[in-house]
Design an enzyme around this catalytic site. Structure first.
Site, PDB file in Angstrom:
ATOM      1  CG  HIS A  25       2.871 -20.673 -10.233  1.00 26.48           C
ATOM      2  ND1 HIS A  25       2.346 -21.064 -11.468  1.00 26.48           N
ATOM      3  CD2 HIS A  25       3.647 -21.986  -9.712  1.00 26.48           C
ATOM      4  CE1 HIS A  25       2.409 -22.417 -11.721  1.00 26.48           C
ATOM      5  NE2 HIS A  25       3.474 -22.844 -10.725  1.00 26.48           N
TER       6      HIS A  25
ATOM      7  CG  ASP B 267      -1.493 -18.234  -6.519  1.00 26.56           C
ATOM      8  OD1 ASP B 267      -1.999 -19.215  -5.873  1.00 26.56           O
ATOM      9  OD2 ASP B 267      -0.620 -18.397  -7.514  1.00 26.56           O
TER      10      ASP B 267
ATOM     11  CD  GLN C 209       3.008 -23.925  -2.909  1.00 25.53           C
ATOM     12  OE1 GLN C 209       3.132 -24.604  -2.236  1.00 25.53           O
ATOM     13  NE2 GLN C 209       3.096 -24.345  -4.195  1.00 25.53           N
TER      14      GLN C 209
ATOM     15  CE  LYS D  59       0.408 -26.180  -6.239  1.00 28.99           C
ATOM     16  NZ  LYS D  59       1.329 -26.786  -6.942  1.00 28.99           N
TER      17      LYS D  59
ATOM     18  CB  CYS E 134       5.908 -22.783 -12.764  1.00 32.56           C
ATOM     19  SG  CYS E 134       5.591 -24.444 -13.581  1.00 32.56           S
TER      20      CYS E 134
HETATM   21  C1  LIG Z   1       1.641 -20.220  -5.847  1.00 29.96           C
HETATM   22  C2  LIG Z   1       1.330 -21.183  -6.921  1.00 29.96           C
HETATM   23  N1  LIG Z   1       0.156 -20.606  -7.923  1.00 29.96           N
HETATM   24  C3  LIG Z   1      -0.437 -21.364  -8.806  1.00 29.96           C
HETATM   25  C4  LIG Z   1       0.015 -22.729  -8.870  1.00 29.96           C
HETATM   26  C5  LIG Z   1      -0.563 -23.509 -10.072  1.00 29.96           C
HETATM   27  O1  LIG Z   1      -1.255 -24.677  -9.576  1.00 29.96           O
HETATM   28  P1  LIG Z   1      -1.798 -25.827 -10.303  1.00 29.96           P
HETATM   29  O2  LIG Z   1      -0.839 -26.124 -11.204  1.00 29.96           O
HETATM   30  O3  LIG Z   1      -2.336 -26.714  -9.270  1.00 29.96           O
HETATM   31  O4  LIG Z   1      -3.166 -25.075 -11.288  1.00 29.96           O
HETATM   32  C6  LIG Z   1       1.299 -23.389  -8.237  1.00 29.96           C
HETATM   33  C7  LIG Z   1       1.644 -24.554  -8.480  1.00 29.96           C
HETATM   34  O5  LIG Z   1       2.701 -24.889  -8.120  1.00 29.96           O
HETATM   35  C8  LIG Z   1       1.874 -22.375  -7.212  1.00 29.96           C
HETATM   36  O6  LIG Z   1       2.706 -22.906  -6.430  1.00 29.96           O
END
Ligand SMILES: Cc1ncc(COP(=O)(O)O)c(C=O)c1O
Length: 418
Positions: free
Chosen positions: A135, A212, A215, A238, A376
Site C-alpha cells: 500500500h 504492515d 489487513q 478496519k 492506494c
Molecule cells: C495494507 C494497508 N496498509 C496501510 C493502510 C493504511 O491504513 P490507514 O489509512 O488506516 O492508515 C491500508 C489502508 O487501506 C492498507 O490496506
C-alpha cells in the site's frame, strides 16, 4: 431476499451470521431502495453497537484529558485508555503494554518508525527492502527517507498470481540492508505473505522487520512474539473500531533507542529551554492529546472480537472468499486479479471492456458497496498493466446471499455493456 434466507439456514449451528448482523446497526439500512450489501471492509469495516455504546459512555460520563488530572473524570478516562492498551497487548500477544503505541492508524504507525528509527539509523548507501505488494502507506514514507538520506529502496518482485518471489527476496538482503517493511496481507490482491519466514531470513542478516498488519489484524490471529517481528502496524477502523484509532507495536529495546516522532505535551519527563528529557515508553511516542474515545473504542472492538470467536469469524470469511471466487470466476468476461494460494477475504476483479468505476457505480445503484480504483497500490496495478480493479472485501457479517447479489449484479453489468 430469498438467497439471504437460504444463507441463514446454511449457517445455523455453525456461524450464525444473521445473529451477528444484528450487532451492526449500519447494516440495517437500505441504499437506493435495496438492502445495503457492504463489501468494502478492506477500506473500513463497520462498528458494532457495543463499540458505539462504549464511545458514548466516554463522552457522556468520562470525557476529560488523560494522564494529567487528579480529578475523578480524568482518572476514569486514563484508566479506560490504559485499559484499552492492555487489551491491545493481549490481542497481539505483545510482551508488554508499553510496546503498544497508540497512533491514528497504520499510516501514522509506519511514519512513526520512519521518523523515529529510519532517520536515526539509515544513512547514505543503506538499503530499505519493501515488496511489490505494498500500500502507498508502506512505500511513500520509505521513499521520503531514502531521498533525504541518499539511501536506496529495493523491491521484492511478485509472480502473476500476486505471490512474492522469496528467492529474489533472499538475494536483496545484504550488509547494507537496514530495514525490511512488508505487508502481512495485500489490500489490493488479498495475498497473505509468509511473513514469519521472511522475518527469520531478515534476522539472519541482523535486519529488523516492520509488518504492515492493516489487513491481517482484523481477519486472523496475530502473535507478534511468535512472528518475532520488530514492528507491527494496524488501523482500528478496519477492525470494527472508530477512525482515529490504531497501533504501532515495537520491541521495547528498539523503541527505546528511537527518536520521538512528535514533540509536545505528555511525551516529556522535564523541559527547560536548554534541554528536554523524554518520557518513558509508551508516552515518549504519544505527544499531545490522543484520540481518547477512539482508542477506548478499539479496546471495546477487541472485546467484541473475543466474544464472537475470532477463529470462527475467520473461517466464515474464508468460506465466503472461496464461494465468491468460484461464483465470480465462473462469469464469462470476468478476470480475478490476485490468485495466490494463500489469500485473505479480498477479491479483486476486472470485466473485459468495462471500467471498474462503472462496475462500482452500477453495483451502488443496487445497494452494493465495493471499491473501484487503484486501492492506494498503484505499483500493484502497474504490475498487472491495469489502471484499476473492482474489489469486494468481506467481513464475518457478510453472507453467501450477499455474494449471490454481487454475482447477479456483475452479470447485469456485463449485459448492459455487451
Ligand atoms: C495494507 C494497508 N496498509 C496501510 C493502510 C493504511 O491504513 P490507514 O489509512 O488506516 O492508515 C491500508 C489502508 O487501506 C492498507 O490496506
Amino acid at each position: 431476499m430469498a438467497t439471504l434466507e437460504r444463507d441463514v439456514t446454511e449457517n445455523r449451528g455453525a456461524w450464525d451470521v444473521e445473529r451477528i448482523r444484528t450487532d451492526f446497526p449500519v447494516l440495517r439500512q437500505t441504499v437506493n431502495g435495496k438492502p445495503l450489501v457492504y463489501l468494502d471492509n478492506a477500506a473500513s469495516s463497520q462498528v458494532p453497537q457495543v463499540v458505539i455504546d462504549r464511545g458514548s459512555v466516554y463522552i457522556e460520563h468520562e470525557h476529560s484529558n488523560i494522564h494529567r488530572g487528579v480529578h475523578y473524570l480524568s482518572q476514569r478516562a486514563t484508566t479506560a485508555y490504559e485499559g484499552a492498551r492492555e487489551k491491545v497487548k493481549r490481542f497481539i500477544n505483545a510482551r508488554e503494554a508499553r510496546e503498544c503505541i497508540f497512533v491514528r492508524g497504520a499510516t501514522e504507525g509506519i511514519n512513526l518508525v520512519m521518523h523515529g528509527y529510519g532517520r536515526k539509523f539509515v544513512g547514505p548507501g543503506d538499503e530499505i527492502v519493501i515488496s511489490a505488494l505494498e500500500h502507498h502507506a508502506n512505500i511513500v514514507p520509505w521513499q521520503m527517507l531514502c531521498e533525504e538520506k541518499g539511501a536506496r529502496l529495493r523491491v521484492i518482485p511478485m509472480n502473476d498470481a500476486g505471490e512474492l518471489l522469496l528467492d529474489e527476496y533472499d538475494a536483496l538482503l545484504n550488509e547494507r540492508t537496514r530495514l525490511v517493511a512488508v505487508t502481512h496481507v495485500s489490500n489490493a490482491l488479498g495475498t497473505i505473505n509468509p511473513v514469519k519466514r521472511m522475518i527469520e531470513r531478515a534476522h539472519t542478516h541482523g535486519v529488523p522487520v516492520l509488518i504492515d498488519g492493516a489487513q491481517s489484524a482484523p481477519h486472523m490471529p496475530v502473535d507478534v512474539q511468535e512472528l518475532d517481528c520488530d514492528f507491527f502496524a494496524f488501523s482500528g477502523h478496519k477492525m470494527f473500531a472508530p477512525t482515529g484509532s490504531g497501533i504501532i507495536y515495537g520491541k521495547a529495546e528498539l523503541l527505546e533507542k528511537m527518536n520521538p516522532f512528535q514533540g509536545g505535551g505528555d511525551m516529556i519527563k522535564s523541559v527547560t529551554f536548554e534541554k528536554t528529557i523524554y518520557a518513558d515508553l509508551p508516552n515518549k511516542f504519544e505527544a499531545g492529546t490522543p484520540a481518547i474515545a477512539s482508542q477506548i473504542g478499539l479496546g471495546a472492538a477487541i472485546d467484541y472480537l473475543d466474544s464472537i470467536g475470532r477463529e470462527q469469524a475467520a473461517m466464515h470469511e474464508q468460506e465466503l472468499l472461496h464461494y465468491a471466487t468460484e461464483r465470480i470466476a465462473a462469469i464469462q468476461g470476468v478476470r480475478i486479479i490476485g490468485t495466490a494460494r494463500e489469500k485473505a477475504s479480498v477479491l479483486s476483479f476486472v470485466i473485459e471492456g468495462v471500467h471498474p468505476h462503472d462496475i462500482g457505480t452500477i453495483l451502488d445503484q443496487e445497494g452494493i458497496a465495493i471499491r473501484a480504483g487503484h486501492h492506494c497500490a498503484q505499483p500493484v496495478m502497474q504490475r498487472f498493466n491495469l489502471p484499476a480493479t473492482a474489489r469486494a472485501s468481506f467481513a464475518f457479517y457478510n453472507t453467501k446471499g450477499e455474494v449471490d447479489a454481487l454475482a447477479e449484479t456483475i452479470e447485469k453489468v456485463i449485459e448492459i455493456f455487451s
